[in-house]
Every structure is written in structure tokens, then in C-alpha cells.
Design a protein around this motif. Structure first.
Motif, short mmCIF file in Angstrom:
data_model
loop_
_atom_site.label_atom_id
_atom_site.label_comp_id
_atom_site.label_asym_id
_atom_site.label_seq_id
_atom_site.Cartn_x
_atom_site.Cartn_y
_atom_site.Cartn_z
N ALA A 1 -8.30 -65.49 20.33
CA ALA A 1 -8.86 -66.69 20.98
C ALA A 1 -9.08 -67.80 19.96
N ALA A 2 -9.61 -67.45 18.80
CA ALA A 2 -9.85 -68.45 17.76
C ALA A 2 -8.54 -69.03 17.24
N GLU A 3 -7.54 -68.17 17.12
CA GLU A 3 -6.24 -68.62 16.62
C GLU A 3 -5.61 -69.68 17.51
N TYR A 4 -5.82 -69.55 18.81
CA TYR A 4 -5.20 -70.48 19.75
C TYR A 4 -6.19 -71.49 20.33
N GLY A 5 -7.37 -71.54 19.77
CA GLY A 5 -8.33 -72.55 20.19
C GLY A 5 -8.81 -72.39 21.62
N THR A 6 -8.90 -71.15 22.08
CA THR A 6 -9.39 -70.91 23.43
C THR A 6 -10.61 -69.99 23.36
N ARG A 7 -11.00 -69.43 24.46
CA ARG A 7 -12.25 -68.64 24.53
C ARG A 7 -12.00 -67.28 25.16
N VAL A 8 -12.93 -66.38 24.91
CA VAL A 8 -12.93 -65.08 25.59
C VAL A 8 -13.82 -65.20 26.82
N LEU A 9 -13.24 -64.99 27.99
CA LEU A 9 -13.99 -65.14 29.24
C LEU A 9 -14.76 -63.87 29.60
N ALA A 10 -14.21 -62.72 29.24
CA ALA A 10 -14.86 -61.47 29.61
C ALA A 10 -14.30 -60.31 28.80
N LYS A 11 -15.16 -59.34 28.55
CA LYS A 11 -14.75 -58.06 27.98
C LYS A 11 -15.16 -57.00 28.99
N VAL A 12 -14.17 -56.48 29.70
CA VAL A 12 -14.42 -55.57 30.81
C VAL A 12 -14.30 -54.12 30.34
N PRO A 13 -15.31 -53.30 30.57
CA PRO A 13 -15.26 -51.92 30.10
C PRO A 13 -14.40 -51.03 31.00
N ILE A 14 -14.11 -49.85 30.51
CA ILE A 14 -13.52 -48.82 31.35
C ILE A 14 -14.63 -48.29 32.24
N ASP A 15 -14.51 -48.53 33.52
CA ASP A 15 -15.57 -48.14 34.46
C ASP A 15 -14.93 -47.36 35.62
N PRO A 16 -15.19 -46.08 35.72
CA PRO A 16 -14.59 -45.27 36.79
C PRO A 16 -14.91 -45.81 38.18
N ASP A 17 -16.09 -46.37 38.37
CA ASP A 17 -16.47 -46.88 39.69
C ASP A 17 -15.65 -48.12 40.05
N LEU A 18 -15.38 -48.97 39.05
CA LEU A 18 -14.56 -50.16 39.29
C LEU A 18 -13.13 -49.74 39.63
N ALA A 19 -12.59 -48.79 38.86
CA ALA A 19 -11.25 -48.30 39.14
C ALA A 19 -11.17 -47.66 40.52
N LYS A 20 -12.19 -46.92 40.89
CA LYS A 20 -12.22 -46.28 42.20
C LYS A 20 -12.26 -47.31 43.32
N SER A 21 -13.00 -48.39 43.11
CA SER A 21 -13.10 -49.41 44.16
C SER A 21 -11.75 -50.05 44.44
N VAL A 22 -10.93 -50.20 43.40
CA VAL A 22 -9.58 -50.74 43.58
C VAL A 22 -8.69 -49.73 44.29
N ASP A 23 -8.77 -48.48 43.86
CA ASP A 23 -7.93 -47.43 44.44
C ASP A 23 -8.26 -47.18 45.91
N THR A 24 -9.51 -47.37 46.29
CA THR A 24 -9.93 -47.08 47.67
C THR A 24 -9.99 -48.33 48.55
N GLY A 25 -9.56 -49.47 47.99
CA GLY A 25 -9.52 -50.69 48.80
C GLY A 25 -10.87 -51.31 49.06
N THR A 26 -11.84 -51.05 48.17
CA THR A 26 -13.20 -51.57 48.40
C THR A 26 -13.65 -52.45 47.23
N VAL A 27 -12.72 -53.17 46.62
CA VAL A 27 -13.07 -54.00 45.46
C VAL A 27 -14.09 -55.07 45.82
N GLU A 28 -14.12 -55.47 47.09
CA GLU A 28 -15.09 -56.49 47.51
C GLU A 28 -16.52 -55.99 47.49
#
Length: 277
Positions: free
Chosen positions: A230-257
Motif C-alpha cells: 500500500a505504501a509503495e503505491y500510495g494507497t491504503r489498507v481498507l481491511a485485514k480479514v481473518p480466517i473465520d469459519p463462521d464467515l466462510a460458512k455463511s457464504v457456503d450456506t447462502g446466508t452472508v447477509e
């Protein structure tokens, strides 16, 4: 001097007969209204681009904005599954009607047009690129504040088509922590600069795993390089998203909302601040 024989829209030649750059943007459907368009890109596959696209659309939708997703990953569409959409899209004499999720997010994906969602899309590049253009020009996108375009990985036909055919207001680059990804991210960032599209920032997915028992963070894929890039290209880091089994499950089961997490709040703040509607 001989006349230019190149297709100037995709040619890097600096011919003397070359005229001013052409506007190659496809026209929206007459019944459509889209205020801001953000492409979610990555230099390689498997970094969670569709997850980030889905989460960003959900976050801004929760804030009262009308959001939509154009799934430009024609050969690997996954957006409908993340939202649990199984109905096929319909149309009328005016255009194609996108499917709407439970919370009101409009979606168009090739999987909404196939008879069976497991049918492969075995098409050549020009047909795939044409389909992406149709998703922009022939779908009726009504009163959309923020549209997110889920891109296929890399810098090939479809990303080039999106950059040239859709008036993008910015891109979000998704990466993972591996050292190899630093080089791949650089390719995506440089493509955006080449096409004069603003880079809103970088999102690092699978950044770490937080132990549910002790709370310690483990860097499964090694140390992060996203801040340096990000520093090299003069931009920013918007988010650092962890490995989260619940988040992955929500996508797999169609319940991301339904998933609740605060990792994308800063990214949504940036979009609201820089791309006001």
C-alpha cells in the motif's frame, strides 16, 4: 506515412494518425440508474474476492444505500450461492430483471441464466466479454447507489472489458498474505493505473486466524506484506480479514447477509467519504 491499421481501443501504438481517445463505455439500459461503480479485483484466484464483494454490498446496504452486484466472473460465478439465490433471472421487452436478495441487493450472474447451476460455461473470450457488457447495458438496474463488480482474477479479457466498457469510479484490490501475492497485487494495481481508474485501497483476506480459546492471532499464511504494498503505491489498507469459519460458512450456506462482523466498516467509510452519492 501509411494509415493506422490498428484497433486503437486496445493498441499501445503511438501512431501519428491516432485521434483523441474514444469513449468505449457501454450505455446503460434506459430504465437503469447506477450512481457509483466499484470493481473488486485480484491478480490471482482463490483470495476471496467474491467474499469481499458480497460483504461490501451487505455492509453498505445495511447503511441504507441501495447496492447491487454485477458478477463478471462468467466462468466461475459464486455470488448467487453466497446469497442463497436459486431462482433464474427473468426479462421483459425492456431488459433483464436482476434477482433481489432477502435484504434488497440486486444481483446479476450467469448462473441466474443457466438451466442448471452446475453447467459449465464453455465459451471463448469474445463471448464472455460480450456477456459482461450485456450485464451492464441490458439489465435494468434501478436506483442503485453503489454497484460492486465481482471480477475474475488476473488482467485478461474480462478485466480489460470491464475497465473499458463500464465507467468505474474505483477499484478494491484483494490479496492474501503470501510473499508471492505481493508481485501479483502489483500487477493488478499497475493495470488500474494504466487504465486511469482510482484505487480505493487494498483488502487482505485470510490475514490471520484468531484462536477462539486463547485469543492469540496466528499468521497461517505467513507475515503480511499488505502495508508495504500500500505504501509503495500510495494507497491504503481498507481491511485485514481473518480466517473465520463462521464467515466462510455463511457464504457456503447462502446466508452472508446474516453474518455480523466489523472488518469491512473502514472500507465502507472510505467509499462513503470518497464516492458520495
Amino acid at each position: 506515412m501509411s494509415e493506422c491499421t490498428h484497433d486503437c481501443s486496445s493498441c499501445a501504438q503511438n501512431c501519428a494518425s491516432r485521434t483523441a481517445p474514444q469513449d468505449l463505455h457501454e450505455k446503460l439500459n434506459d430504465l437503469s440508474s447506477v450512481k457509483k461503480v466499484i470493481a473488486v479485483v485480484s491478480g490471482k484466484g482463490g483470495v476471496g474476492k467474491s467474499l469481499v464483494t458480497s460483504a461490501m454490498a451487505v455492509e453498505l446496504n445495511r447503511r441504507g444505500h441501495k447496492t447491487a452486484i454485477l458478477d463478471a466472473d462468467i466462468t466461475g460465478p459464486s455470488i448467487p450461492k453466497a446469497f442463497g439465490i436459486t431462482e433464474r433471472a427473468k426479462g421483459n421487452e425492456f431488459g433483464i430483471i436482476p434477482e433481489t436478495t432477502k435484504t434488497g441487493i440486486d444481483i446479476m450472474s450467469v448462473n441466474l441464466l443457466l438451466e442448471n447451476t452446475t453447467d459449465p460455461v464453455v465459451w471463448r473470450g469474445p463471448v464472455i466479454s460480450g456477456t459482461v457488457k450485456q450485464f451492464w447495458s441490458e439489465v435494468i438496474w434501478k436506483d442503485v447507489d453503489y454497484m460492486f463488480v465481482d471480477m475474475p482474477p488476473g488482467t485478461g479479457d474480462v478485466p480489460l472489458t470491464v475497465f473499458q466498457s463500464i465507467p468505474l469510479d474505483g477499484i478494491i484490490v484483494v490479496a492474501s498474505p503470501q510473499e508471492l501475492v505481493s508481485m501479483i497485487v502489483s500487477k493488478a494495481v499497475k493495470m488500474a493505473e494504466l487504465m486511469n481508474v482510482p484505487i480505493l485501497g487494498l483488502v487482505e483476506n485470510m490475514s490471520y486466524f484468531k484462536c477462539p480459546d486463547c485469543g492469540k492471532e496466528h499468521k497461517i499464511f505467513g507475515d503480511s506484506h499488505i502495508d508495504k504494498i500500500a505504501a509503495e503505491y500510495g494507497t491504503r489498507v481498507l481491511a485485514k480479514v481473518p480466517i473465520d469459519p463462521d464467515l466462510a460458512k455463511s457464504v457456503d450456506t447462502g446466508t452472508v447477509e446474516l453474518f455480523v462482523g466489523d472488518w469491512f466498516e473502514n472500507a465502507a467509510n472510505t467509499i462513503e467519504d470518497e464516492l458520495k452519492v
